[in-house]
Design a protein around this motif. Structure first.
Motif, mmCIF file in Angstrom:
data_model
loop_
_atom_site.group_PDB
_atom_site.id
_atom_site.type_symbol
_atom_site.label_atom_id
_atom_site.label_comp_id
_atom_site.label_asym_id
_atom_site.label_seq_id
_atom_site.Cartn_x
_atom_site.Cartn_y
_atom_site.Cartn_z
ATOM 1 N N GLN A 1 0.883 -1.174 0.000
ATOM 2 C CA GLN A 1 0.000 0.000 0.000
ATOM 3 C C GLN A 1 0.918 1.220 0.000
ATOM 4 O OE1 GLN A 1 -2.583 0.629 3.449
ATOM 5 N NE2 GLN A 1 -4.240 1.286 2.099
ATOM 6 N N PRO A 2 1.085 1.865 -1.144
ATOM 7 C CA PRO A 2 2.109 2.913 -1.271
ATOM 8 C C PRO A 2 1.694 4.257 -0.671
ATOM 9 C CG PRO A 2 0.966 2.645 -3.340
ATOM 10 C CD PRO A 2 0.405 1.594 -2.421
ATOM 11 N N ASN A 3 1.477 4.238 0.649
ATOM 12 C CA ASN A 3 1.069 5.472 1.323
ATOM 13 C C ASN A 3 1.881 5.717 2.596
ATOM 14 O OD1 ASN A 3 0.079 3.486 3.001
ATOM 15 N ND2 ASN A 3 -2.001 4.334 3.144
ATOM 16 N N TYR A 4 3.088 5.114 2.656
ATOM 17 C CA TYR A 4 3.872 5.197 3.884
ATOM 18 C C TYR A 4 5.317 5.595 3.562
ATOM 19 C CZ TYR A 4 5.432 3.890 8.604
ATOM 20 O OH TYR A 4 5.957 3.901 9.873
ATOM 21 N N PRO B 1 5.682 11.976 -6.016
ATOM 22 C CA PRO B 1 4.715 13.000 -6.427
ATOM 23 C C PRO B 1 4.917 13.491 -7.860
ATOM 24 C CG PRO B 1 5.585 13.469 -4.239
ATOM 25 C CD PRO B 1 6.412 12.355 -4.800
ATOM 26 N N ALA B 2 6.161 13.481 -8.325
ATOM 27 C CA ALA B 2 6.438 13.999 -9.665
ATOM 28 C C ALA B 2 6.062 13.014 -10.765
ATOM 29 C CB ALA B 2 7.925 14.362 -9.778
ATOM 30 N N SER B 3 6.347 11.735 -10.554
ATOM 31 C CA SER B 3 6.133 10.745 -11.611
ATOM 32 C C SER B 3 4.985 9.780 -11.338
ATOM 33 C CB SER B 3 7.410 9.922 -11.801
ATOM 34 O OG SER B 3 7.685 9.167 -10.624
ATOM 35 N N ASN B 4 4.498 9.760 -10.096
ATOM 36 C CA ASN B 4 3.471 8.808 -9.644
ATOM 37 C C ASN B 4 3.973 7.370 -9.684
ATOM 38 O OD1 ASN B 4 0.842 8.625 -8.505
ATOM 39 N ND2 ASN B 4 0.083 7.701 -10.386
ATOM 40 N N ALA B 5 5.274 7.188 -9.821
ATOM 41 C CA ALA B 5 5.860 5.845 -9.816
ATOM 42 C C ALA B 5 6.095 5.389 -8.378
ATOM 43 C CB ALA B 5 7.181 5.843 -10.573
ATOM 44 N N MET B 6 5.889 4.095 -8.141
ATOM 45 C CA MET B 6 6.109 3.559 -6.811
ATOM 46 C C MET B 6 7.598 3.586 -6.476
ATOM 47 S SD MET B 6 4.599 -0.005 -5.195
ATOM 48 C CE MET B 6 3.090 0.160 -6.126
ATOM 49 N N THR B 7 7.901 3.915 -5.217
ATOM 50 C CA THR B 7 9.282 3.975 -4.780
ATOM 51 C C THR B 7 9.339 3.724 -3.278
ATOM 52 O OG1 THR B 7 11.304 5.332 -4.859
ATOM 53 C CG2 THR B 7 9.249 6.483 -4.378
ATOM 54 N N GLY B 8 10.506 3.844 -2.701
ATOM 55 C CA GLY B 8 10.658 3.672 -1.258
ATOM 56 C C GLY B 8 11.518 2.470 -0.894
ATOM 57 N N GLU C 1 -1.385 -3.356 -5.406
ATOM 58 C CA GLU C 1 -1.848 -2.426 -4.373
ATOM 59 C C GLU C 1 -3.058 -3.036 -3.666
ATOM 60 O OE1 GLU C 1 -2.165 1.705 -5.395
ATOM 61 O OE2 GLU C 1 -0.606 1.515 -6.947
ATOM 62 N N THR C 2 -2.958 -3.124 -2.345
ATOM 63 C CA THR C 2 -3.959 -3.822 -1.538
ATOM 64 C C THR C 2 -4.225 -3.027 -0.273
ATOM 65 O OG1 THR C 2 -3.024 -5.925 -2.328
ATOM 66 C CG2 THR C 2 -4.498 -6.038 -0.429
ATOM 67 N N ALA C 3 -5.484 -2.912 0.131
ATOM 68 C CA ALA C 3 -5.804 -2.266 1.402
ATOM 69 C C ALA C 3 -5.110 -3.033 2.530
ATOM 70 C CB ALA C 3 -7.308 -2.246 1.626
ATOM 71 N N MET D 1 4.963 -6.572 1.403
ATOM 72 C CA MET D 1 5.980 -5.612 1.828
ATOM 73 C C MET D 1 5.303 -4.263 1.957
ATOM 74 S SD MET D 1 9.520 -6.744 -0.064
ATOM 75 C CE MET D 1 10.500 -5.830 1.157
ATOM 76 N N ALA D 2 4.964 -3.910 3.204
ATOM 77 C CA ALA D 2 4.201 -2.683 3.443
ATOM 78 C C ALA D 2 4.488 -2.125 4.822
ATOM 79 C CB ALA D 2 2.707 -2.961 3.294
#
Length: 276
Positions: free
Chosen positions: A38-41, A49-56, A77-79, A96-97
């Motif tokens: 869940q790509p919100n952390y 924010p610039a490319s909307n690509a997942m990262t981290g 992407e899963t809740a 992996m979240a």
């Protein structure tokens, strides 16, 4: 002869180790591992924010694990609440979240632990003069995401460090998430918040002169990758642990820690089911 015997033994041992860490046949044939996230952390897993690509950190580490195992990573992407059920039903192979390895979760899954986290009090510059240490939080309003253990842990800290010393208790507020907690803090509806220690440096860089950590993390937890307690799950668990061991040995893991987190967040060695 002795040298040949030793060499043969080493080769045999290596072959056994490789076989023990082999991927399940289904995943080998598919050529991919399906990973729930869940790509919100940020900075653990989020969208640029610039490319909307997942990262981290989790994203890059997951890609490195898949490469080490000779397959591709397919991210789903899963809740958060659906991640473990999706694992149990086979919709995903692993998660992996930034998930904490907790005893209650280990009733149904095994964890490969790969990072140290901890609950970190913080405030904003508007309250810097009156809130300088965690002790100054007694009687204040402190918020954290209600989907985590943090509200409960704040209450426990308050009982031990405020109420037990005759000071007013912290008013604990469960928020919709960490973003909501930071918003309420900046608008002064809260006077402090709690986030994972691994996130603080990211937000201090993102919004300079805004957030102030208070003291050291007041809990310690391990972040892990869960796997179902099945024969296939066990095989994938061992393969992923082996991959992480090698990524630590070759420096990839340390490079990602340096890029996204703090040295104190590194867990060495990689462990199984050691969360508390």
């Amino acid at each position: 002869m002795l040298r040949l015997s030793l060499a043969a033994a080493l080769i045999a041992g290596t072959a056994v180790a490789a076989q023990a860490q082999a991927l399940p046949e289904r995943i080998q044939k598919a050529g991919k591992i399906v990973i729930a996230t869940q790509p919100n952390y940020p900075p653990i897993v989020y969208k640029d924010p610039a490319s909307n690509a997942m990262t981290g950190f989790d994203y890059d580490l997951g890609e490195a694990i898949a490469k080490e195992l000779g397959v591709k990573a397919e991210w789903q992407e899963t809740a958060f609440a659906q991640m473990l059920p999706s694992l149990q039903t086979g919709r995903v192979d692993m998660v992996m979240a930034g998930m904490s390895d907790l005893p209650a979760r280990r009733e149904t899954v095994d964890f490969v632990d790969y990072m140290v986290s901890g609950a970190q009090f913080y405030t904003v510059t508007a309250f810097a003069k009156e809130i300088k240490t965690p002790d100054d939080l007694c009687g204040k309003t402190v918020g954290a995401s209600r989907s985590t253990n943090w509200p409960r842990q704040i209450g426990e800290w308050s009982e031990a460090n405020c109420v037990a010393k005759g000071k007013p208790a912290i008013t604990v507020v469960g928020t919709e998430g960490s973003v909501d907690a930071r918003t309420q803090l900046k608008t002064q509806r809260l006077q402090a918040g709690v986030q994972g220690s691994e996130t603080m440096s990211h937000f201090q860089k993102l919004e300079p002169n805004t957030y102030i950590p208070l003291g050291e993390p007041f809990t310690r937890s391990l972040t892990g990758i869960p796997f179902p307690k099945t024969a296939e799950g066990n095989q994938l668990r061992d393969a992923v642990k082996g991959a992480l061991d090698r990524l630590q040995a070759n420096g990839t893991y340390d490079a990602l820690i340096a890029k996204y987190a703090q040295p104190s967040n590194a867990l060495k060695p990689i462990s199984l089911n050691q969360g508390e």
